[in-house]
Design an enzyme around this catalytic site. Structure first.
Site, PDB file in Angstrom:
ATOM      1  CE  LYS A  86     -92.279  60.306  96.183  1.00  0.00           C
ATOM      2  NZ  LYS A  86     -91.033  60.829  96.251  1.00  0.00           N
ATOM      3  NE  ARG A  87     -96.681  54.685 102.634  1.00  0.00           N
ATOM      4  CZ  ARG A  87     -95.389  54.798 103.476  1.00  0.00           C
ATOM      5  NH1 ARG A  87     -95.352  55.903 104.491  1.00  0.00           N
ATOM      6  NH2 ARG A  87     -94.312  54.184 103.420  1.00  0.00           N
TER       7      ARG A  87
END
Length: 457
Positions: free
Chosen positions: A228-229
């Site tokens: 997600k990052r």
RNA sequence: GUCCCGUUCGUCUAGCCCGGUCAGGACACAGGGUUUUCAUCCCUGCAACAGGGGUUCGAAUCCCCUACGGGACGCCA
């Protein structure tokens, strides 16, 4: 058959993840393929995370990709509002039906959905506690991707929090019913949730939509879902890097779907025409940026020159390339389009066309000056070129050939590297002769003239 | 731990439902060619049916088991 109504129901978090984008794309493609309606519904019930900025990132990303919605924020529709935060009255109304049917009860201030079936208590290894379970009838999900899936929900679940806020499972189902959604196309991470959703659909006496659970996109590096990052996982990253939106779309379409033949590159019209649920893959896919780049490159090459130029110009200007002659720019772009691999590297690829003070590539220079007498060769080229009157590719080609044969060469290749280097500072680029023709006599000769003083070995 | 889903070249995948093909394509990679070119393009190569049992004359394809991967099990969505 009734009209297809699909929805993309994202929760704005401040970035637009590629996995979400693909879910949106599959829904959009299915709607366009079937002539149905694509609804954008914003699941903004989590007040902590949802901000106007986050919504903006999402809408901007959708528009950038070209995924226009028929109903939703900013366009309206007959089934609104399209923000869950504004649909509270509807949820309350549906909740009343569950109270009336005695399918809910209150506990610890929260509202629980009551499963039907024999109750028993059991020590749960995961919860590390003795908990009440229910032998509920298994739900049978006829999934368009996975076939028949049977799963029983075994615990009553919360549908309204003790703070009064309705939970995802409730609002999702209520909205799908109220908005007349016919097909739910979403990530496989929701497959297990689907039993809860089926329970709710049934409790409301509503028909089940057709479900299609699409595979996950896995990280290309580590285990698990795509991170997600970090860069390279959000739509905004690719917009910033000047990827072609449709290049990303074409690539995303290939991640978990295929046309069953060997075609991978499609026009948008072809993609819409050929996309369908049976072509969706069961297994998870791993994101591969190299393949994305390849698809992106191919789509850039397929762009009509006018579109390519319209995209390129602002990118060049932002990179500090001074364009004072649009016709010249178009000519440069025409020569470059088939050679360049991305819009991101375009400025570096063409900058020297626009600036007489271009830099020289050290390594290329070293290679060229390693053998022969390049300066002598350059002088020879300069001499014959200054005599050229009709500055066309054909004439230049002939002129170089004449030079070669006068010096006893079969081809003029020996004069090419230094010529290119003197007028561009690099060793590669568009084909030399058309490039010289396009640059014009004056520019070419003045650059060759300036070369000995500008470049020292 | 329980339940659900999945598993074909390094990666994306075709083939699987309706058993019989040198298991096909693309990306990547390697080698060769074209080219003024560390660009483009062309050619060639590399490389896979997770494992084990069945069923069958024959299984990537059907059945079972195991392993591995993913997901869910939140008063997140």
């Amino acid at each position: 058959m009734s009209q297809v109504r699909v929805r993309f129901a994202p929760s704005p978090t401040g970035s637009f993840h590629l996995g979400s984008a693909r879910t949106a794309l599959f829904n959009w493609l299915y709607a366009r393929h079937t002539g149905g309606t694509f609804v954008l519904r914003v699941e903004d019930t989590d007040k902590e995370r949802n901000t106007p900025e986050a919504l903006d990132v999402l809408l901007r990303g959708m528009r950038w990709l070209g995924l226009d919605w028929d109903e939703g924020p900013e366009v309206g529709g007959d089934y609104g509002p399209y923000f869950q935060s504004e649909r509270r009255a509807i949820y309350d109304e549906y909740l009343q039906k569950l109270w009336a049917a005695d399918r809910v009860y209150e506990k610890d201030g929260a509202v629980f959905f009551r499963l039907e079936g024999e109750r028993y208590t059991e020590y749960d290894e995961y919860k590390k506690a003795e908990i009440e379970k229910v032998r509920a009838k298994p739900q049978v999900i006829d999934d368009a991707v996975r076939g028949v899936v049977e799963r029983a929900e075994e615990r009553d679940f919360v549908i309204v929090r003790s703070n009064g806020e309705p939970v995802f499972h409730l609002v999702n189902v209520v909205d799908d019913i109220a908005m007349g959604i016919t097909h739910v196309i979403r990530g496989e991470d929701h497959l297990s949730n689907t039993t809860k959703h089926c329970e709710l659909f049934q409790a409301f006496g509503a028909p089940l939509p057709k479900f299609a659970h699409i595979p996950m996109i896995l990280s290309s590096t580590g285990p698990g879902k795509m991170s997600k990052r970090g860069d390279g996982v959000h739509v905004e990253d690719y917009e910033r890097r000047h990827f072609l939106p449709y290049g990303l779309v074409n690539f995303l379409a290939l991640l978990g779907w295929n046309a069953k033949d060997d075609q991978e590159l499609f026009t948008l019209a072809e993609l819409i025409e050929r996309f369908d649920l049976p072509g969706i893959q069961k297994g998870n896919a791993r994101f591969d940026e190299k393949k994305l780049s390849h698809v992106n490159t191919e789509q850039i090459r397929r762009l009509p020159l006018g579109e390519f130029a319209a995209l390129a110009q602002p990118i060049l200007e932002a990179a500090g390339v001074a364009i004072d002659d649009v016709n010249y720019m178009n000519a440069v772009l025409k020569l470059s389009q088939e050679k360049v691999r991305s819009l991101e590297e375009l400025p570096g690829f063409v900058a020297y066309f626009f600036d007489d003070n271009f830099n020289f590539d050290e390594k290329a220079g070293e290679r060229i000056f390693k053998k022969g007498e390049p300066l002598d060769r350059l002088a020879e080229v300069k001499e014959i070129l200054s005599a050229v009157v009709d500055w066309s590719a054909e004439m230049l080609d002939r002129t170089f050939m004449d030079l070669a044969s006068a010096k006893g060469h079969e081809k003029p290749f020996a004069w090419f590297p230094i010529t290119r280097f003197a007028v561009s500072g690099v060793s590669g680029g568009p084909d030399l002769i058309p490039m010289l023709a396009m640059m014009g006599k004056e520019r070419v000769l003045s650059r060759m003239e300036a070369f000995p003083s500008r470049y020292t070995v």
